[in-house]
Enzyme design. Structure first.
Site, PDB file in Angstrom:
ATOM      1  CB  CYS A  35     -23.116  11.616 -15.566  1.00 54.49           C
ATOM      2  SG  CYS A  35     -21.439  11.191 -15.106  1.00 54.49           S
ATOM      3  CG  HIS A  42     -25.486  12.017 -12.300  1.00 54.35           C
ATOM      4  ND1 HIS A  42     -25.251  10.671 -12.448  1.00 54.35           N
ATOM      5  CD2 HIS A  42     -24.268  12.620 -12.223  1.00 54.35           C
ATOM      6  CE1 HIS A  42     -23.948  10.465 -12.461  1.00 54.35           C
ATOM      7  NE2 HIS A  42     -23.336  11.623 -12.321  1.00 54.35           N
ATOM      8  CG  ASN A  72     -20.863   9.344 -10.640  1.00 58.61           C
ATOM      9  OD1 ASN A  72     -21.527   8.851 -11.546  1.00 58.61           O
ATOM     10  ND2 ASN A  72     -20.349  10.562 -10.710  1.00 58.61           N
TER      11      ASN A  72
HETATM   12  O1  UT7 Z   1     -20.728  12.578 -12.620  1.00 62.64           O
HETATM   13  C1  UT7 Z   1     -20.133  13.825 -12.407  1.00 62.64           C
HETATM   14  C2  UT7 Z   1     -18.846  13.585 -11.730  1.00 62.64           C
HETATM   15  N1  UT7 Z   1     -18.393  14.246 -10.625  1.00 62.64           N
HETATM   16  C3  UT7 Z   1     -19.016  14.912  -9.629  1.00 62.64           C
HETATM   17  O2  UT7 Z   1     -20.164  15.143  -9.572  1.00 62.64           O
HETATM   18  C4  UT7 Z   1     -18.114  15.363  -8.540  1.00 62.64           C
HETATM   19  C5  UT7 Z   1     -18.468  16.722  -8.006  1.00 62.64           C
HETATM   20  N2  UT7 Z   1     -17.620  17.058  -6.876  1.00 62.64           N
HETATM   21  C6  UT7 Z   1     -17.732  16.430  -5.692  1.00 62.64           C
HETATM   22  O3  UT7 Z   1     -18.538  15.553  -5.514  1.00 62.64           O
HETATM   23  C7  UT7 Z   1     -16.843  16.929  -4.568  1.00 62.64           C
HETATM   24  O4  UT7 Z   1     -16.157  18.079  -4.992  1.00 62.64           O
HETATM   25  C8  UT7 Z   1     -15.823  15.866  -4.072  1.00 62.64           C
HETATM   26  C9  UT7 Z   1     -16.571  14.752  -3.327  1.00 62.64           C
HETATM   27  C10 UT7 Z   1     -15.057  15.298  -5.250  1.00 62.64           C
HETATM   28  C11 UT7 Z   1     -14.854  16.505  -3.090  1.00 62.64           C
HETATM   29  O5  UT7 Z   1     -15.552  17.114  -2.015  1.00 62.64           O
HETATM   30  P1  UT7 Z   1     -15.234  18.613  -1.586  1.00 62.64           P
HETATM   31  O6  UT7 Z   1     -16.043  18.897  -0.395  1.00 62.64           O
HETATM   32  O7  UT7 Z   1     -15.407  19.496  -2.788  1.00 62.64           O
HETATM   33  O8  UT7 Z   1     -13.724  18.501  -1.149  1.00 62.64           O
HETATM   34  P2  UT7 Z   1     -12.470  19.328  -1.713  1.00 62.64           P
HETATM   35  O9  UT7 Z   1     -12.105  18.871  -3.089  1.00 62.64           O
HETATM   36  O10 UT7 Z   1     -12.727  20.774  -1.496  1.00 62.64           O
HETATM   37  O11 UT7 Z   1     -11.347  18.833  -0.735  1.00 62.64           O
HETATM   38  C12 UT7 Z   1     -11.376  19.112   0.684  1.00 62.64           C
HETATM   39  C13 UT7 Z   1     -10.162  18.467   1.321  1.00 62.64           C
HETATM   40  C14 UT7 Z   1      -8.871  18.763   0.583  1.00 62.64           C
HETATM   41  O12 UT7 Z   1      -7.842  18.919   1.555  1.00 62.64           O
HETATM   42  P3  UT7 Z   1      -7.365  20.385   2.033  1.00 62.64           P
HETATM   43  O13 UT7 Z   1      -6.940  21.064   0.776  1.00 62.64           O
HETATM   44  O14 UT7 Z   1      -8.593  21.017   2.648  1.00 62.64           O
HETATM   45  O15 UT7 Z   1      -6.289  20.063   2.994  1.00 62.64           O
HETATM   46  C15 UT7 Z   1      -8.620  17.503  -0.201  1.00 62.64           C
HETATM   47  O16 UT7 Z   1      -7.259  17.300  -0.472  1.00 62.64           O
HETATM   48  O17 UT7 Z   1     -10.309  17.036   1.318  1.00 62.64           O
HETATM   49  C16 UT7 Z   1      -9.148  16.449   0.722  1.00 62.64           C
HETATM   50  N3  UT7 Z   1      -9.573  15.234   0.031  1.00 62.64           N
HETATM   51  C17 UT7 Z   1      -9.749  14.057   0.651  1.00 62.64           C
HETATM   52  N4  UT7 Z   1      -9.556  13.707   1.924  1.00 62.64           N
HETATM   53  C18 UT7 Z   1      -9.831  12.421   2.248  1.00 62.64           C
HETATM   54  C19 UT7 Z   1      -9.899  15.073  -1.280  1.00 62.64           C
HETATM   55  N5  UT7 Z   1     -10.267  13.805  -1.512  1.00 62.64           N
HETATM   56  C20 UT7 Z   1     -10.162  13.158  -0.325  1.00 62.64           C
HETATM   57  C21 UT7 Z   1     -10.438  11.837   0.063  1.00 62.64           C
HETATM   58  N6  UT7 Z   1     -10.259  11.508   1.369  1.00 62.64           N
HETATM   59  N7  UT7 Z   1     -10.881  10.886  -0.787  1.00 62.64           N
END
Ligand code: UT7
Length: 316
Positions: A108, A232, A262
């Site tokens: 990215c 980004h 993204n």
């Molecule tokens: O170009 C570079 C590429 N990537 C990035 O920049 C990504 C960087 N990371 C992020 O943007 C964030 O970490 C995410 C958007 C991917 C996730 O957000 P988060 O606030 O870090 O959520 P999390 O991974 O801590 O997950 C929180 C909860 C989890 O459930 P529990 O364990 O709290 O029960 C996940 O299983 O949300 C759940 N979850 C979802 N729920 C609904 C994960 N993905 C989803 C989803 N819909 N799509």
């Protein structure tokens, strides 16, 4: 010698996929995606070459440059359509470019890397360089994996650059890589993107801020003098945290992620072109681009905005 921006262009596939569409097939919701990422919809489709060609053609046409007079095209992409030849070969052919062309993969951060490469080429004798970022992340996304499927999209963006005597518009840059974190975001050949989202998030904020600060220090510019931050487009919360730490108001950022998701190498040029076309830049404004991605790579570039010379006539 330095670089001068002559023209710009962008491309998005026609097909819109909204969060509501995704919640029909995934255990997710529009509320969750908007709250955690800021993304509302993304565009899906086309090939990487097709998006690069459309964006590149728009940049050439805007700058009124004869494609045959281009010395080099740098195509930033992590999703070439074929392993061999390079995606840039197709784009070079379809646009009728002169000179050489190559693909660059810095995930990215790719567009910023490409811009810095272009500046080096212009400093060492090239007269015109076309820089493109284009991706079809939809082809390496597992549409059954809610951890990644809600985040990615396809698109392309391009800048047509020319050599200019003097300092040019690129005032400072910073490129880096921490390969000890290369496993937190990866995709095997023929496979799908795998990501430790939380870890990427944490590191992203840190590297964006540090890289932006190094770039500003190199150019002896204060963050309050930055008119437009072009980050980004991965997650609105990453952008907000970076703005907060840099002391740059959120309204001074270029944001398209709510409508594009993204798009990796395409995300910075898509956001920049959107801001230029919206008339957000005036003569002399300082524009700070900053990105991060798999590797983990990062890259920042500080530009002084200059309106391109009016209809120069197709130059040979
Ligand atoms: O170009 C570079 C590429 N990537 C990035 O920049 C990504 C960087 N990371 C992020 O943007 C964030 O970490 C995410 C958007 C991917 C996730 O957000 P988060 O606030 O870090 O959520 P999390 O991974 O801590 O997950 C929180 C909860 C989890 O459930 P529990 O364990 O709290 O029960 C996940 O299983 O949300 C759940 N979850 C979802 N729920 C609904 C994960 N993905 C989803 C989803 N819909 N799509």
């Amino acid at each position: 010698m330095g670089l001068r921006i002559l023209g710009w262009g962008s491309a998005l596939p026609e097909k819109v996929v909204t969060n509501h569409d995704l919640q029909k097939t995934l255990d997710t919701s529009d509320e969750w995606i908007v709250e955690r990422s800021g993304i509302r919809e993304r565009r899906i489709g086309d090939s990487t070459a097709a998006l690069a060609i459309e964006a590149g053609r728009a940049a050439l046409s805007k700058s009124n440059v004869d494609p045959a007079s281009v010395d080099v095209m740098v195509l930033a992409t992590t999703t070439p359509d074929q392993a061999v030849p390079a995606c840039s070969a197709h784009v070079h052919h379809e646009l009728g470019l002169g000179g050489g062309a190559f693909d660059l993969n810095a995930a990215c951060s790719g567009f910023v890397y490409a811009l810095v490469m272009a500046n080096g080429l212009l400093e060492t004798g090239a007269n015109r360089v076309l820089v493109v970022g284009a991706e079809t992340l939809s082809r390496i996304t597992d549409w059954d994996d809610r951890n990644t499927a809600v985040l990615f999209g396809d698109g392309g963006g391009a800048l047509m650059l020319e050599r200019e005597a003097g300092e040019g518009q690129l005032l400072g840059w910073d490129l880096g890589l921490d390969a000890s974190a290369r496993e937190i975001l990866q995709c095997d050949l023929g496979g799908f993107v795998q990501m430790d989202g939380r870890e990427v998030f944490k590191r992203a904020v840190r590297v964006l801020v540090d890289s932006a600060k190094r770039t500003l220090a190199q150019a002896k510019v204060r963050s309050e003098d930055v008119k437009l931050l072009v980050p980004h487009q991965a997650n609105i919360r990453i952008i907000q945290a970076a703005c907060d730490r840099l002391g740059i108001p959120e309204e001074n950022t270029a944001i398209v992620l709510h409508k594009t998701g993204n798009t990796s190498s395409a995300s910075i040029p898509l956001a920049l072109v959107d801001a230029i076309d919206a008339g957000r830049l005036e003569e002399g404004d300082l524009v700070l681009m900053t990105g991060f991605g798999a590797g983990m790579t990062w890259g920042s570039a500080l530009l002084r905005w200059q309106s391109p010379p009016e209809a120069q006539g197709a130059s040979a």
